[in-house]
Design a protein around this motif. Structure first.
Motif, PDB file in Angstrom:
ATOM      1  N   ALA A  30       6.387  96.777  17.239  1.00 63.59           N
ATOM      2  CA  ALA A  30       6.775  98.033  17.870  1.00 63.59           C
ATOM      3  C   ALA A  30       6.051  99.188  17.193  1.00 63.59           C
ATOM      4  O   ALA A  30       5.995  99.263  15.964  1.00 63.59           O
ATOM      5  CB  ALA A  30       8.280  98.230  17.763  1.00 63.59           C
ATOM      6  N   PRO A  31       5.472 100.103  17.974  1.00 57.47           N
ATOM      7  CA  PRO A  31       4.809 101.258  17.379  1.00 57.47           C
ATOM      8  C   PRO A  31       5.844 102.218  16.804  1.00 57.47           C
ATOM      9  O   PRO A  31       6.935 102.365  17.349  1.00 57.47           O
ATOM     10  CB  PRO A  31       4.066 101.884  18.566  1.00 57.47           C
ATOM     11  N   LYS A  32       5.491 102.855  15.699  1.00 56.55           N
ATOM     12  CA  LYS A  32       6.400 103.815  15.067  1.00 56.55           C
ATOM     13  C   LYS A  32       6.080 105.242  15.503  1.00 56.55           C
ATOM     14  O   LYS A  32       6.966 106.077  15.589  1.00 56.55           O
ATOM     15  CB  LYS A  32       6.330 103.679  13.556  1.00 56.55           C
ATOM     16  N   THR A  33       4.806 105.530  15.745  1.00 52.79           N
ATOM     17  CA  THR A  33       4.381 106.864  16.169  1.00 52.79           C
ATOM     18  C   THR A  33       3.360 106.726  17.288  1.00 52.79           C
ATOM     19  O   THR A  33       2.842 105.626  17.534  1.00 52.79           O
ATOM     20  CB  THR A  33       3.725 107.654  15.020  1.00 52.79           C
ATOM     21  N   ILE A  34       3.015 107.851  17.913  1.00 52.11           N
ATOM     22  CA  ILE A  34       2.013 107.805  18.986  1.00 52.11           C
ATOM     23  C   ILE A  34       0.640 107.446  18.441  1.00 52.11           C
ATOM     24  O   ILE A  34      -0.207 106.969  19.182  1.00 52.11           O
ATOM     25  CB  ILE A  34       1.955 109.116  19.794  1.00 52.11           C
ATOM     26  N   ASN A  35       0.430 107.638  17.144  1.00 54.78           N
ATOM     27  CA  ASN A  35      -0.862 107.280  16.549  1.00 54.78           C
ATOM     28  C   ASN A  35      -1.046 105.778  16.416  1.00 54.78           C
ATOM     29  O   ASN A  35      -2.151 105.299  16.176  1.00 54.78           O
ATOM     30  CB  ASN A  35      -1.040 107.962  15.194  1.00 54.78           C
ATOM     31  N   ASP A  36       0.048 105.023  16.563  1.00 52.68           N
ATOM     32  CA  ASP A  36      -0.030 103.559  16.528  1.00 52.68           C
ATOM     33  C   ASP A  36      -0.389 102.978  17.898  1.00 52.68           C
ATOM     34  O   ASP A  36      -0.561 101.773  18.023  1.00 52.68           O
ATOM     35  CB  ASP A  36       1.315 102.962  16.089  1.00 52.68           C
ATOM     36  N   VAL A  37      -0.457 103.840  18.927  1.00 56.97           N
ATOM     37  CA  VAL A  37      -0.647 103.392  20.304  1.00 56.97           C
ATOM     38  C   VAL A  37      -1.983 103.886  20.845  1.00 56.97           C
ATOM     39  O   VAL A  37      -2.362 105.035  20.630  1.00 56.97           O
ATOM     40  CB  VAL A  37       0.489 103.942  21.207  1.00 56.97           C
ATOM     41  N   LYS A  38      -2.675 102.992  21.559  1.00 52.57           N
ATOM     42  CA  LYS A  38      -3.856 103.384  22.331  1.00 52.57           C
ATOM     43  C   LYS A  38      -3.576 103.035  23.779  1.00 52.57           C
ATOM     44  O   LYS A  38      -3.066 101.960  24.074  1.00 52.57           O
ATOM     45  CB  LYS A  38      -5.107 102.643  21.865  1.00 52.57           C
ATOM     46  N   LEU A  39      -3.888 103.968  24.679  1.00 56.00           N
ATOM     47  CA  LEU A  39      -3.765 103.727  26.112  1.00 56.00           C
ATOM     48  C   LEU A  39      -5.153 103.545  26.685  1.00 56.00           C
ATOM     49  O   LEU A  39      -6.054 104.337  26.414  1.00 56.00           O
ATOM     50  CB  LEU A  39      -3.107 104.919  26.806  1.00 56.00           C
ATOM     51  N   ILE A  40      -5.308 102.502  27.478  1.00 59.21           N
ATOM     52  CA  ILE A  40      -6.610 102.201  28.074  1.00 59.21           C
ATOM     53  C   ILE A  40      -6.454 102.199  29.587  1.00 59.21           C
ATOM     54  O   ILE A  40      -5.570 101.539  30.128  1.00 59.21           O
ATOM     55  CB  ILE A  40      -7.135 100.844  27.584  1.00 59.21           C
ATOM     56  N   ASN A  41      -7.327 102.965  30.248  1.00 56.75           N
ATOM     57  CA  ASN A  41      -7.357 102.999  31.706  1.00 56.75           C
ATOM     58  C   ASN A  41      -8.802 102.878  32.160  1.00 56.75           C
ATOM     59  O   ASN A  41      -9.664 103.625  31.693  1.00 56.75           O
ATOM     60  CB  ASN A  41      -6.754 104.301  32.232  1.00 56.75           C
ATOM     61  N   ALA A  42      -9.060 101.933  33.029  1.00 55.81           N
ATOM     62  CA  ALA A  42     -10.405 101.707  33.569  1.00 55.81           C
ATOM     63  C   ALA A  42     -11.430 101.531  32.444  1.00 55.81           C
ATOM     64  O   ALA A  42     -12.539 102.041  32.515  1.00 55.81           O
ATOM     65  CB  ALA A  42     -10.812 102.842  34.495  1.00 55.81           C
ATOM     66  N   GLY A  43     -11.019 100.832  31.382  1.00 56.05           N
ATOM     67  CA  GLY A  43     -11.928 100.527  30.288  1.00 56.05           C
ATOM     68  C   GLY A  43     -12.146 101.659  29.305  1.00 56.05           C
ATOM     69  O   GLY A  43     -12.940 101.526  28.380  1.00 56.05           O
ATOM     70  N   LYS A  44     -11.434 102.782  29.463  1.00 63.35           N
ATOM     71  CA  LYS A  44     -11.589 103.925  28.566  1.00 63.35           C
ATOM     72  C   LYS A  44     -10.335 104.127  27.739  1.00 63.35           C
ATOM     73  O   LYS A  44      -9.225 104.066  28.270  1.00 63.35           O
ATOM     74  CB  LYS A  44     -11.852 105.211  29.365  1.00 63.35           C
ATOM     75  N   ILE A  45     -10.516 104.391  26.445  1.00 65.48           N
ATOM     76  CA  ILE A  45      -9.396 104.770  25.587  1.00 65.48           C
ATOM     77  C   ILE A  45      -9.121 106.245  25.861  1.00 65.48           C
ATOM     78  O   ILE A  45     -10.017 107.081  25.778  1.00 65.48           O
ATOM     79  CB  ILE A  45      -9.719 104.532  24.099  1.00 65.48           C
TER      80      ILE A  45
END
Length: 123
Positions: free
Chosen positions: A53-68
Protein backbone atom coordinates in the motif's frame (compact mmCIF):
# COMPACT_ATOMS: atom_id res chain seq x y z
CA UNK A 1 -15.02 33.45 -18.90
CA UNK A 2 -13.22 30.36 -17.55
CA UNK A 3 -16.39 28.92 -16.01
CA UNK A 4 -18.29 29.36 -19.27
CA UNK A 5 -15.57 27.39 -21.05
CA UNK A 6 -15.85 24.60 -18.49
CA UNK A 7 -19.65 24.34 -18.75
CA UNK A 8 -19.38 22.50 -22.05
CA UNK A 9 -16.66 20.12 -20.84
CA UNK A 10 -17.49 16.50 -20.19
CA UNK A 11 -16.52 14.71 -17.03
CA UNK A 12 -13.79 12.13 -17.52
CA UNK A 13 -14.59 8.62 -16.27
CA UNK A 14 -11.49 6.89 -14.93
CA UNK A 15 -10.61 3.66 -13.22
CA UNK A 16 -7.22 2.82 -11.76
CA UNK A 17 -5.77 -0.63 -12.47
CA UNK A 18 -3.58 -1.99 -9.67
CA UNK A 19 -0.62 -4.36 -10.11
CA UNK A 20 -2.74 -7.46 -9.51
CA UNK A 21 -5.43 -6.52 -12.04
CA UNK A 22 -8.01 -5.19 -9.58
CA UNK A 23 -9.45 -1.72 -10.05
CA UNK A 24 -10.27 1.35 -8.01
CA UNK A 25 -13.29 3.04 -9.58
CA UNK A 26 -14.61 3.89 -12.06
CA UNK A 27 -15.47 7.44 -11.00
CA UNK A 28 -16.00 10.68 -12.92
CA UNK A 29 -13.63 13.64 -12.60
CA UNK A 30 -13.48 17.22 -13.85
CA UNK A 31 -10.97 17.77 -16.68
CA UNK A 32 -9.22 20.29 -14.37
CA UNK A 33 -8.49 17.64 -11.71
CA UNK A 34 -4.75 17.39 -11.03
CA UNK A 35 -2.83 14.14 -11.18
CA UNK A 36 -1.71 14.77 -7.59
CA UNK A 37 -5.37 14.88 -6.51
CA UNK A 38 -6.03 11.58 -8.27
CA UNK A 39 -3.07 10.03 -6.47
CA UNK A 40 -4.46 11.24 -3.12
CA UNK A 41 -7.73 9.49 -3.96
CA UNK A 42 -5.84 6.29 -4.82
CA UNK A 43 -3.89 6.37 -1.53
CA UNK A 44 -7.14 6.96 0.41
CA UNK A 45 -9.10 4.24 -1.41
CA UNK A 46 -6.33 1.62 -1.54
CA UNK A 47 -7.88 -1.78 -0.71
CA UNK A 48 -7.06 -2.83 2.86
CA UNK A 49 -6.34 -6.43 1.85
CA UNK A 50 -3.58 -5.49 -0.63
CA UNK A 51 0.11 -5.51 0.14
CA UNK A 52 2.45 -2.73 -0.97
CA UNK A 53 0.00 0.00 0.00
CA UNK A 54 1.35 3.45 -0.87
CA UNK A 55 1.86 5.80 2.07
CA UNK A 56 2.05 9.08 0.12
CA UNK A 57 1.34 10.29 -3.41
CA UNK A 58 5.09 10.16 -4.05
CA UNK A 59 4.91 6.36 -3.75
CA UNK A 60 2.45 6.25 -6.69
CA UNK A 61 2.97 6.64 -10.42
CA UNK A 62 0.00 6.94 -12.78
CA UNK A 63 0.48 5.77 -16.34
CA UNK A 64 -1.87 6.63 -19.19
CA UNK A 65 -1.22 5.73 -22.82
CA UNK A 66 2.36 4.78 -21.95
CA UNK A 67 3.15 8.12 -20.26
CA UNK A 68 3.93 8.70 -16.59
CA UNK A 69 1.69 11.58 -15.53
CA UNK A 70 3.07 14.53 -13.54
CA UNK A 71 1.51 15.54 -10.19
CA UNK A 72 1.11 19.24 -10.96
CA UNK A 73 -0.65 18.77 -14.31
CA UNK A 74 -4.39 18.45 -14.88
CA UNK A 75 -6.10 15.70 -16.82
CA UNK A 76 -6.49 18.04 -19.81
CA UNK A 77 -2.83 19.14 -19.65
CA UNK A 78 -1.84 15.48 -19.48
CA UNK A 79 -3.75 14.95 -22.75
CA UNK A 80 -6.15 12.41 -21.31
CA UNK A 81 -8.62 11.94 -24.15
CA UNK A 82 -12.07 13.20 -23.25
CA UNK A 83 -14.90 11.57 -25.13
CA UNK A 84 -12.56 9.38 -27.19
CA UNK A 85 -14.87 6.43 -26.61
CA UNK A 86 -18.46 7.58 -26.01
CA UNK A 87 -19.55 6.26 -22.63
CA UNK A 88 -16.15 4.60 -22.22
CA UNK A 89 -14.00 4.41 -19.13
CA UNK A 90 -10.32 5.33 -19.33
CA UNK A 91 -8.06 2.90 -17.47
CA UNK A 92 -4.91 4.28 -15.86
CA UNK A 93 -2.27 1.94 -14.54
CA UNK A 94 -0.99 2.41 -11.00
CA UNK A 95 2.62 1.60 -10.12
CA UNK A 96 3.62 1.67 -6.46
CA UNK A 97 7.20 2.19 -5.39
CA UNK A 98 8.13 -0.92 -3.40
CA UNK A 99 9.48 -0.51 0.13
CA UNK A 100 13.21 -1.09 0.55
CA UNK A 101 15.25 -2.52 3.38
CA UNK A 102 16.92 0.10 5.59
CA UNK A 103 20.49 -1.16 6.06
CA UNK A 104 20.90 0.57 9.43
CA UNK A 105 17.73 -0.64 11.15
CA UNK A 106 16.94 -3.78 9.10
CA UNK A 107 13.41 -2.39 8.67
CA UNK A 108 11.45 -1.46 5.62
CA UNK A 109 11.83 2.21 4.77
CA UNK A 110 10.72 4.49 1.97
CA UNK A 111 13.23 5.35 -0.70
CA UNK A 112 14.48 8.87 -0.31
CA UNK A 113 14.24 10.89 -3.52
CA UNK A 114 17.94 11.67 -3.11
CA UNK A 115 18.86 7.99 -2.98
CA UNK A 116 19.72 6.43 -6.32
CA UNK A 117 20.06 2.68 -6.43
CA UNK A 118 20.93 0.63 -9.44
CA UNK A 119 21.57 -3.03 -9.99
CA UNK A 120 23.27 -3.91 -13.26
CA UNK A 121 24.70 -7.08 -14.72
CA UNK A 122 27.27 -7.01 -17.48
CA UNK A 123 27.65 -10.28 -19.31
Amino acid sequence: MYSSLMEGKELIELKFRLFDGTDIGPNKYEPTTTIGSLKEIIVDQWPQDKENAPKTINDVKLINAGKILENNRTLVESRVQVGEIPGGVITMHVVVRPPVLDKNNEKLASVSPKTNRCACSIL
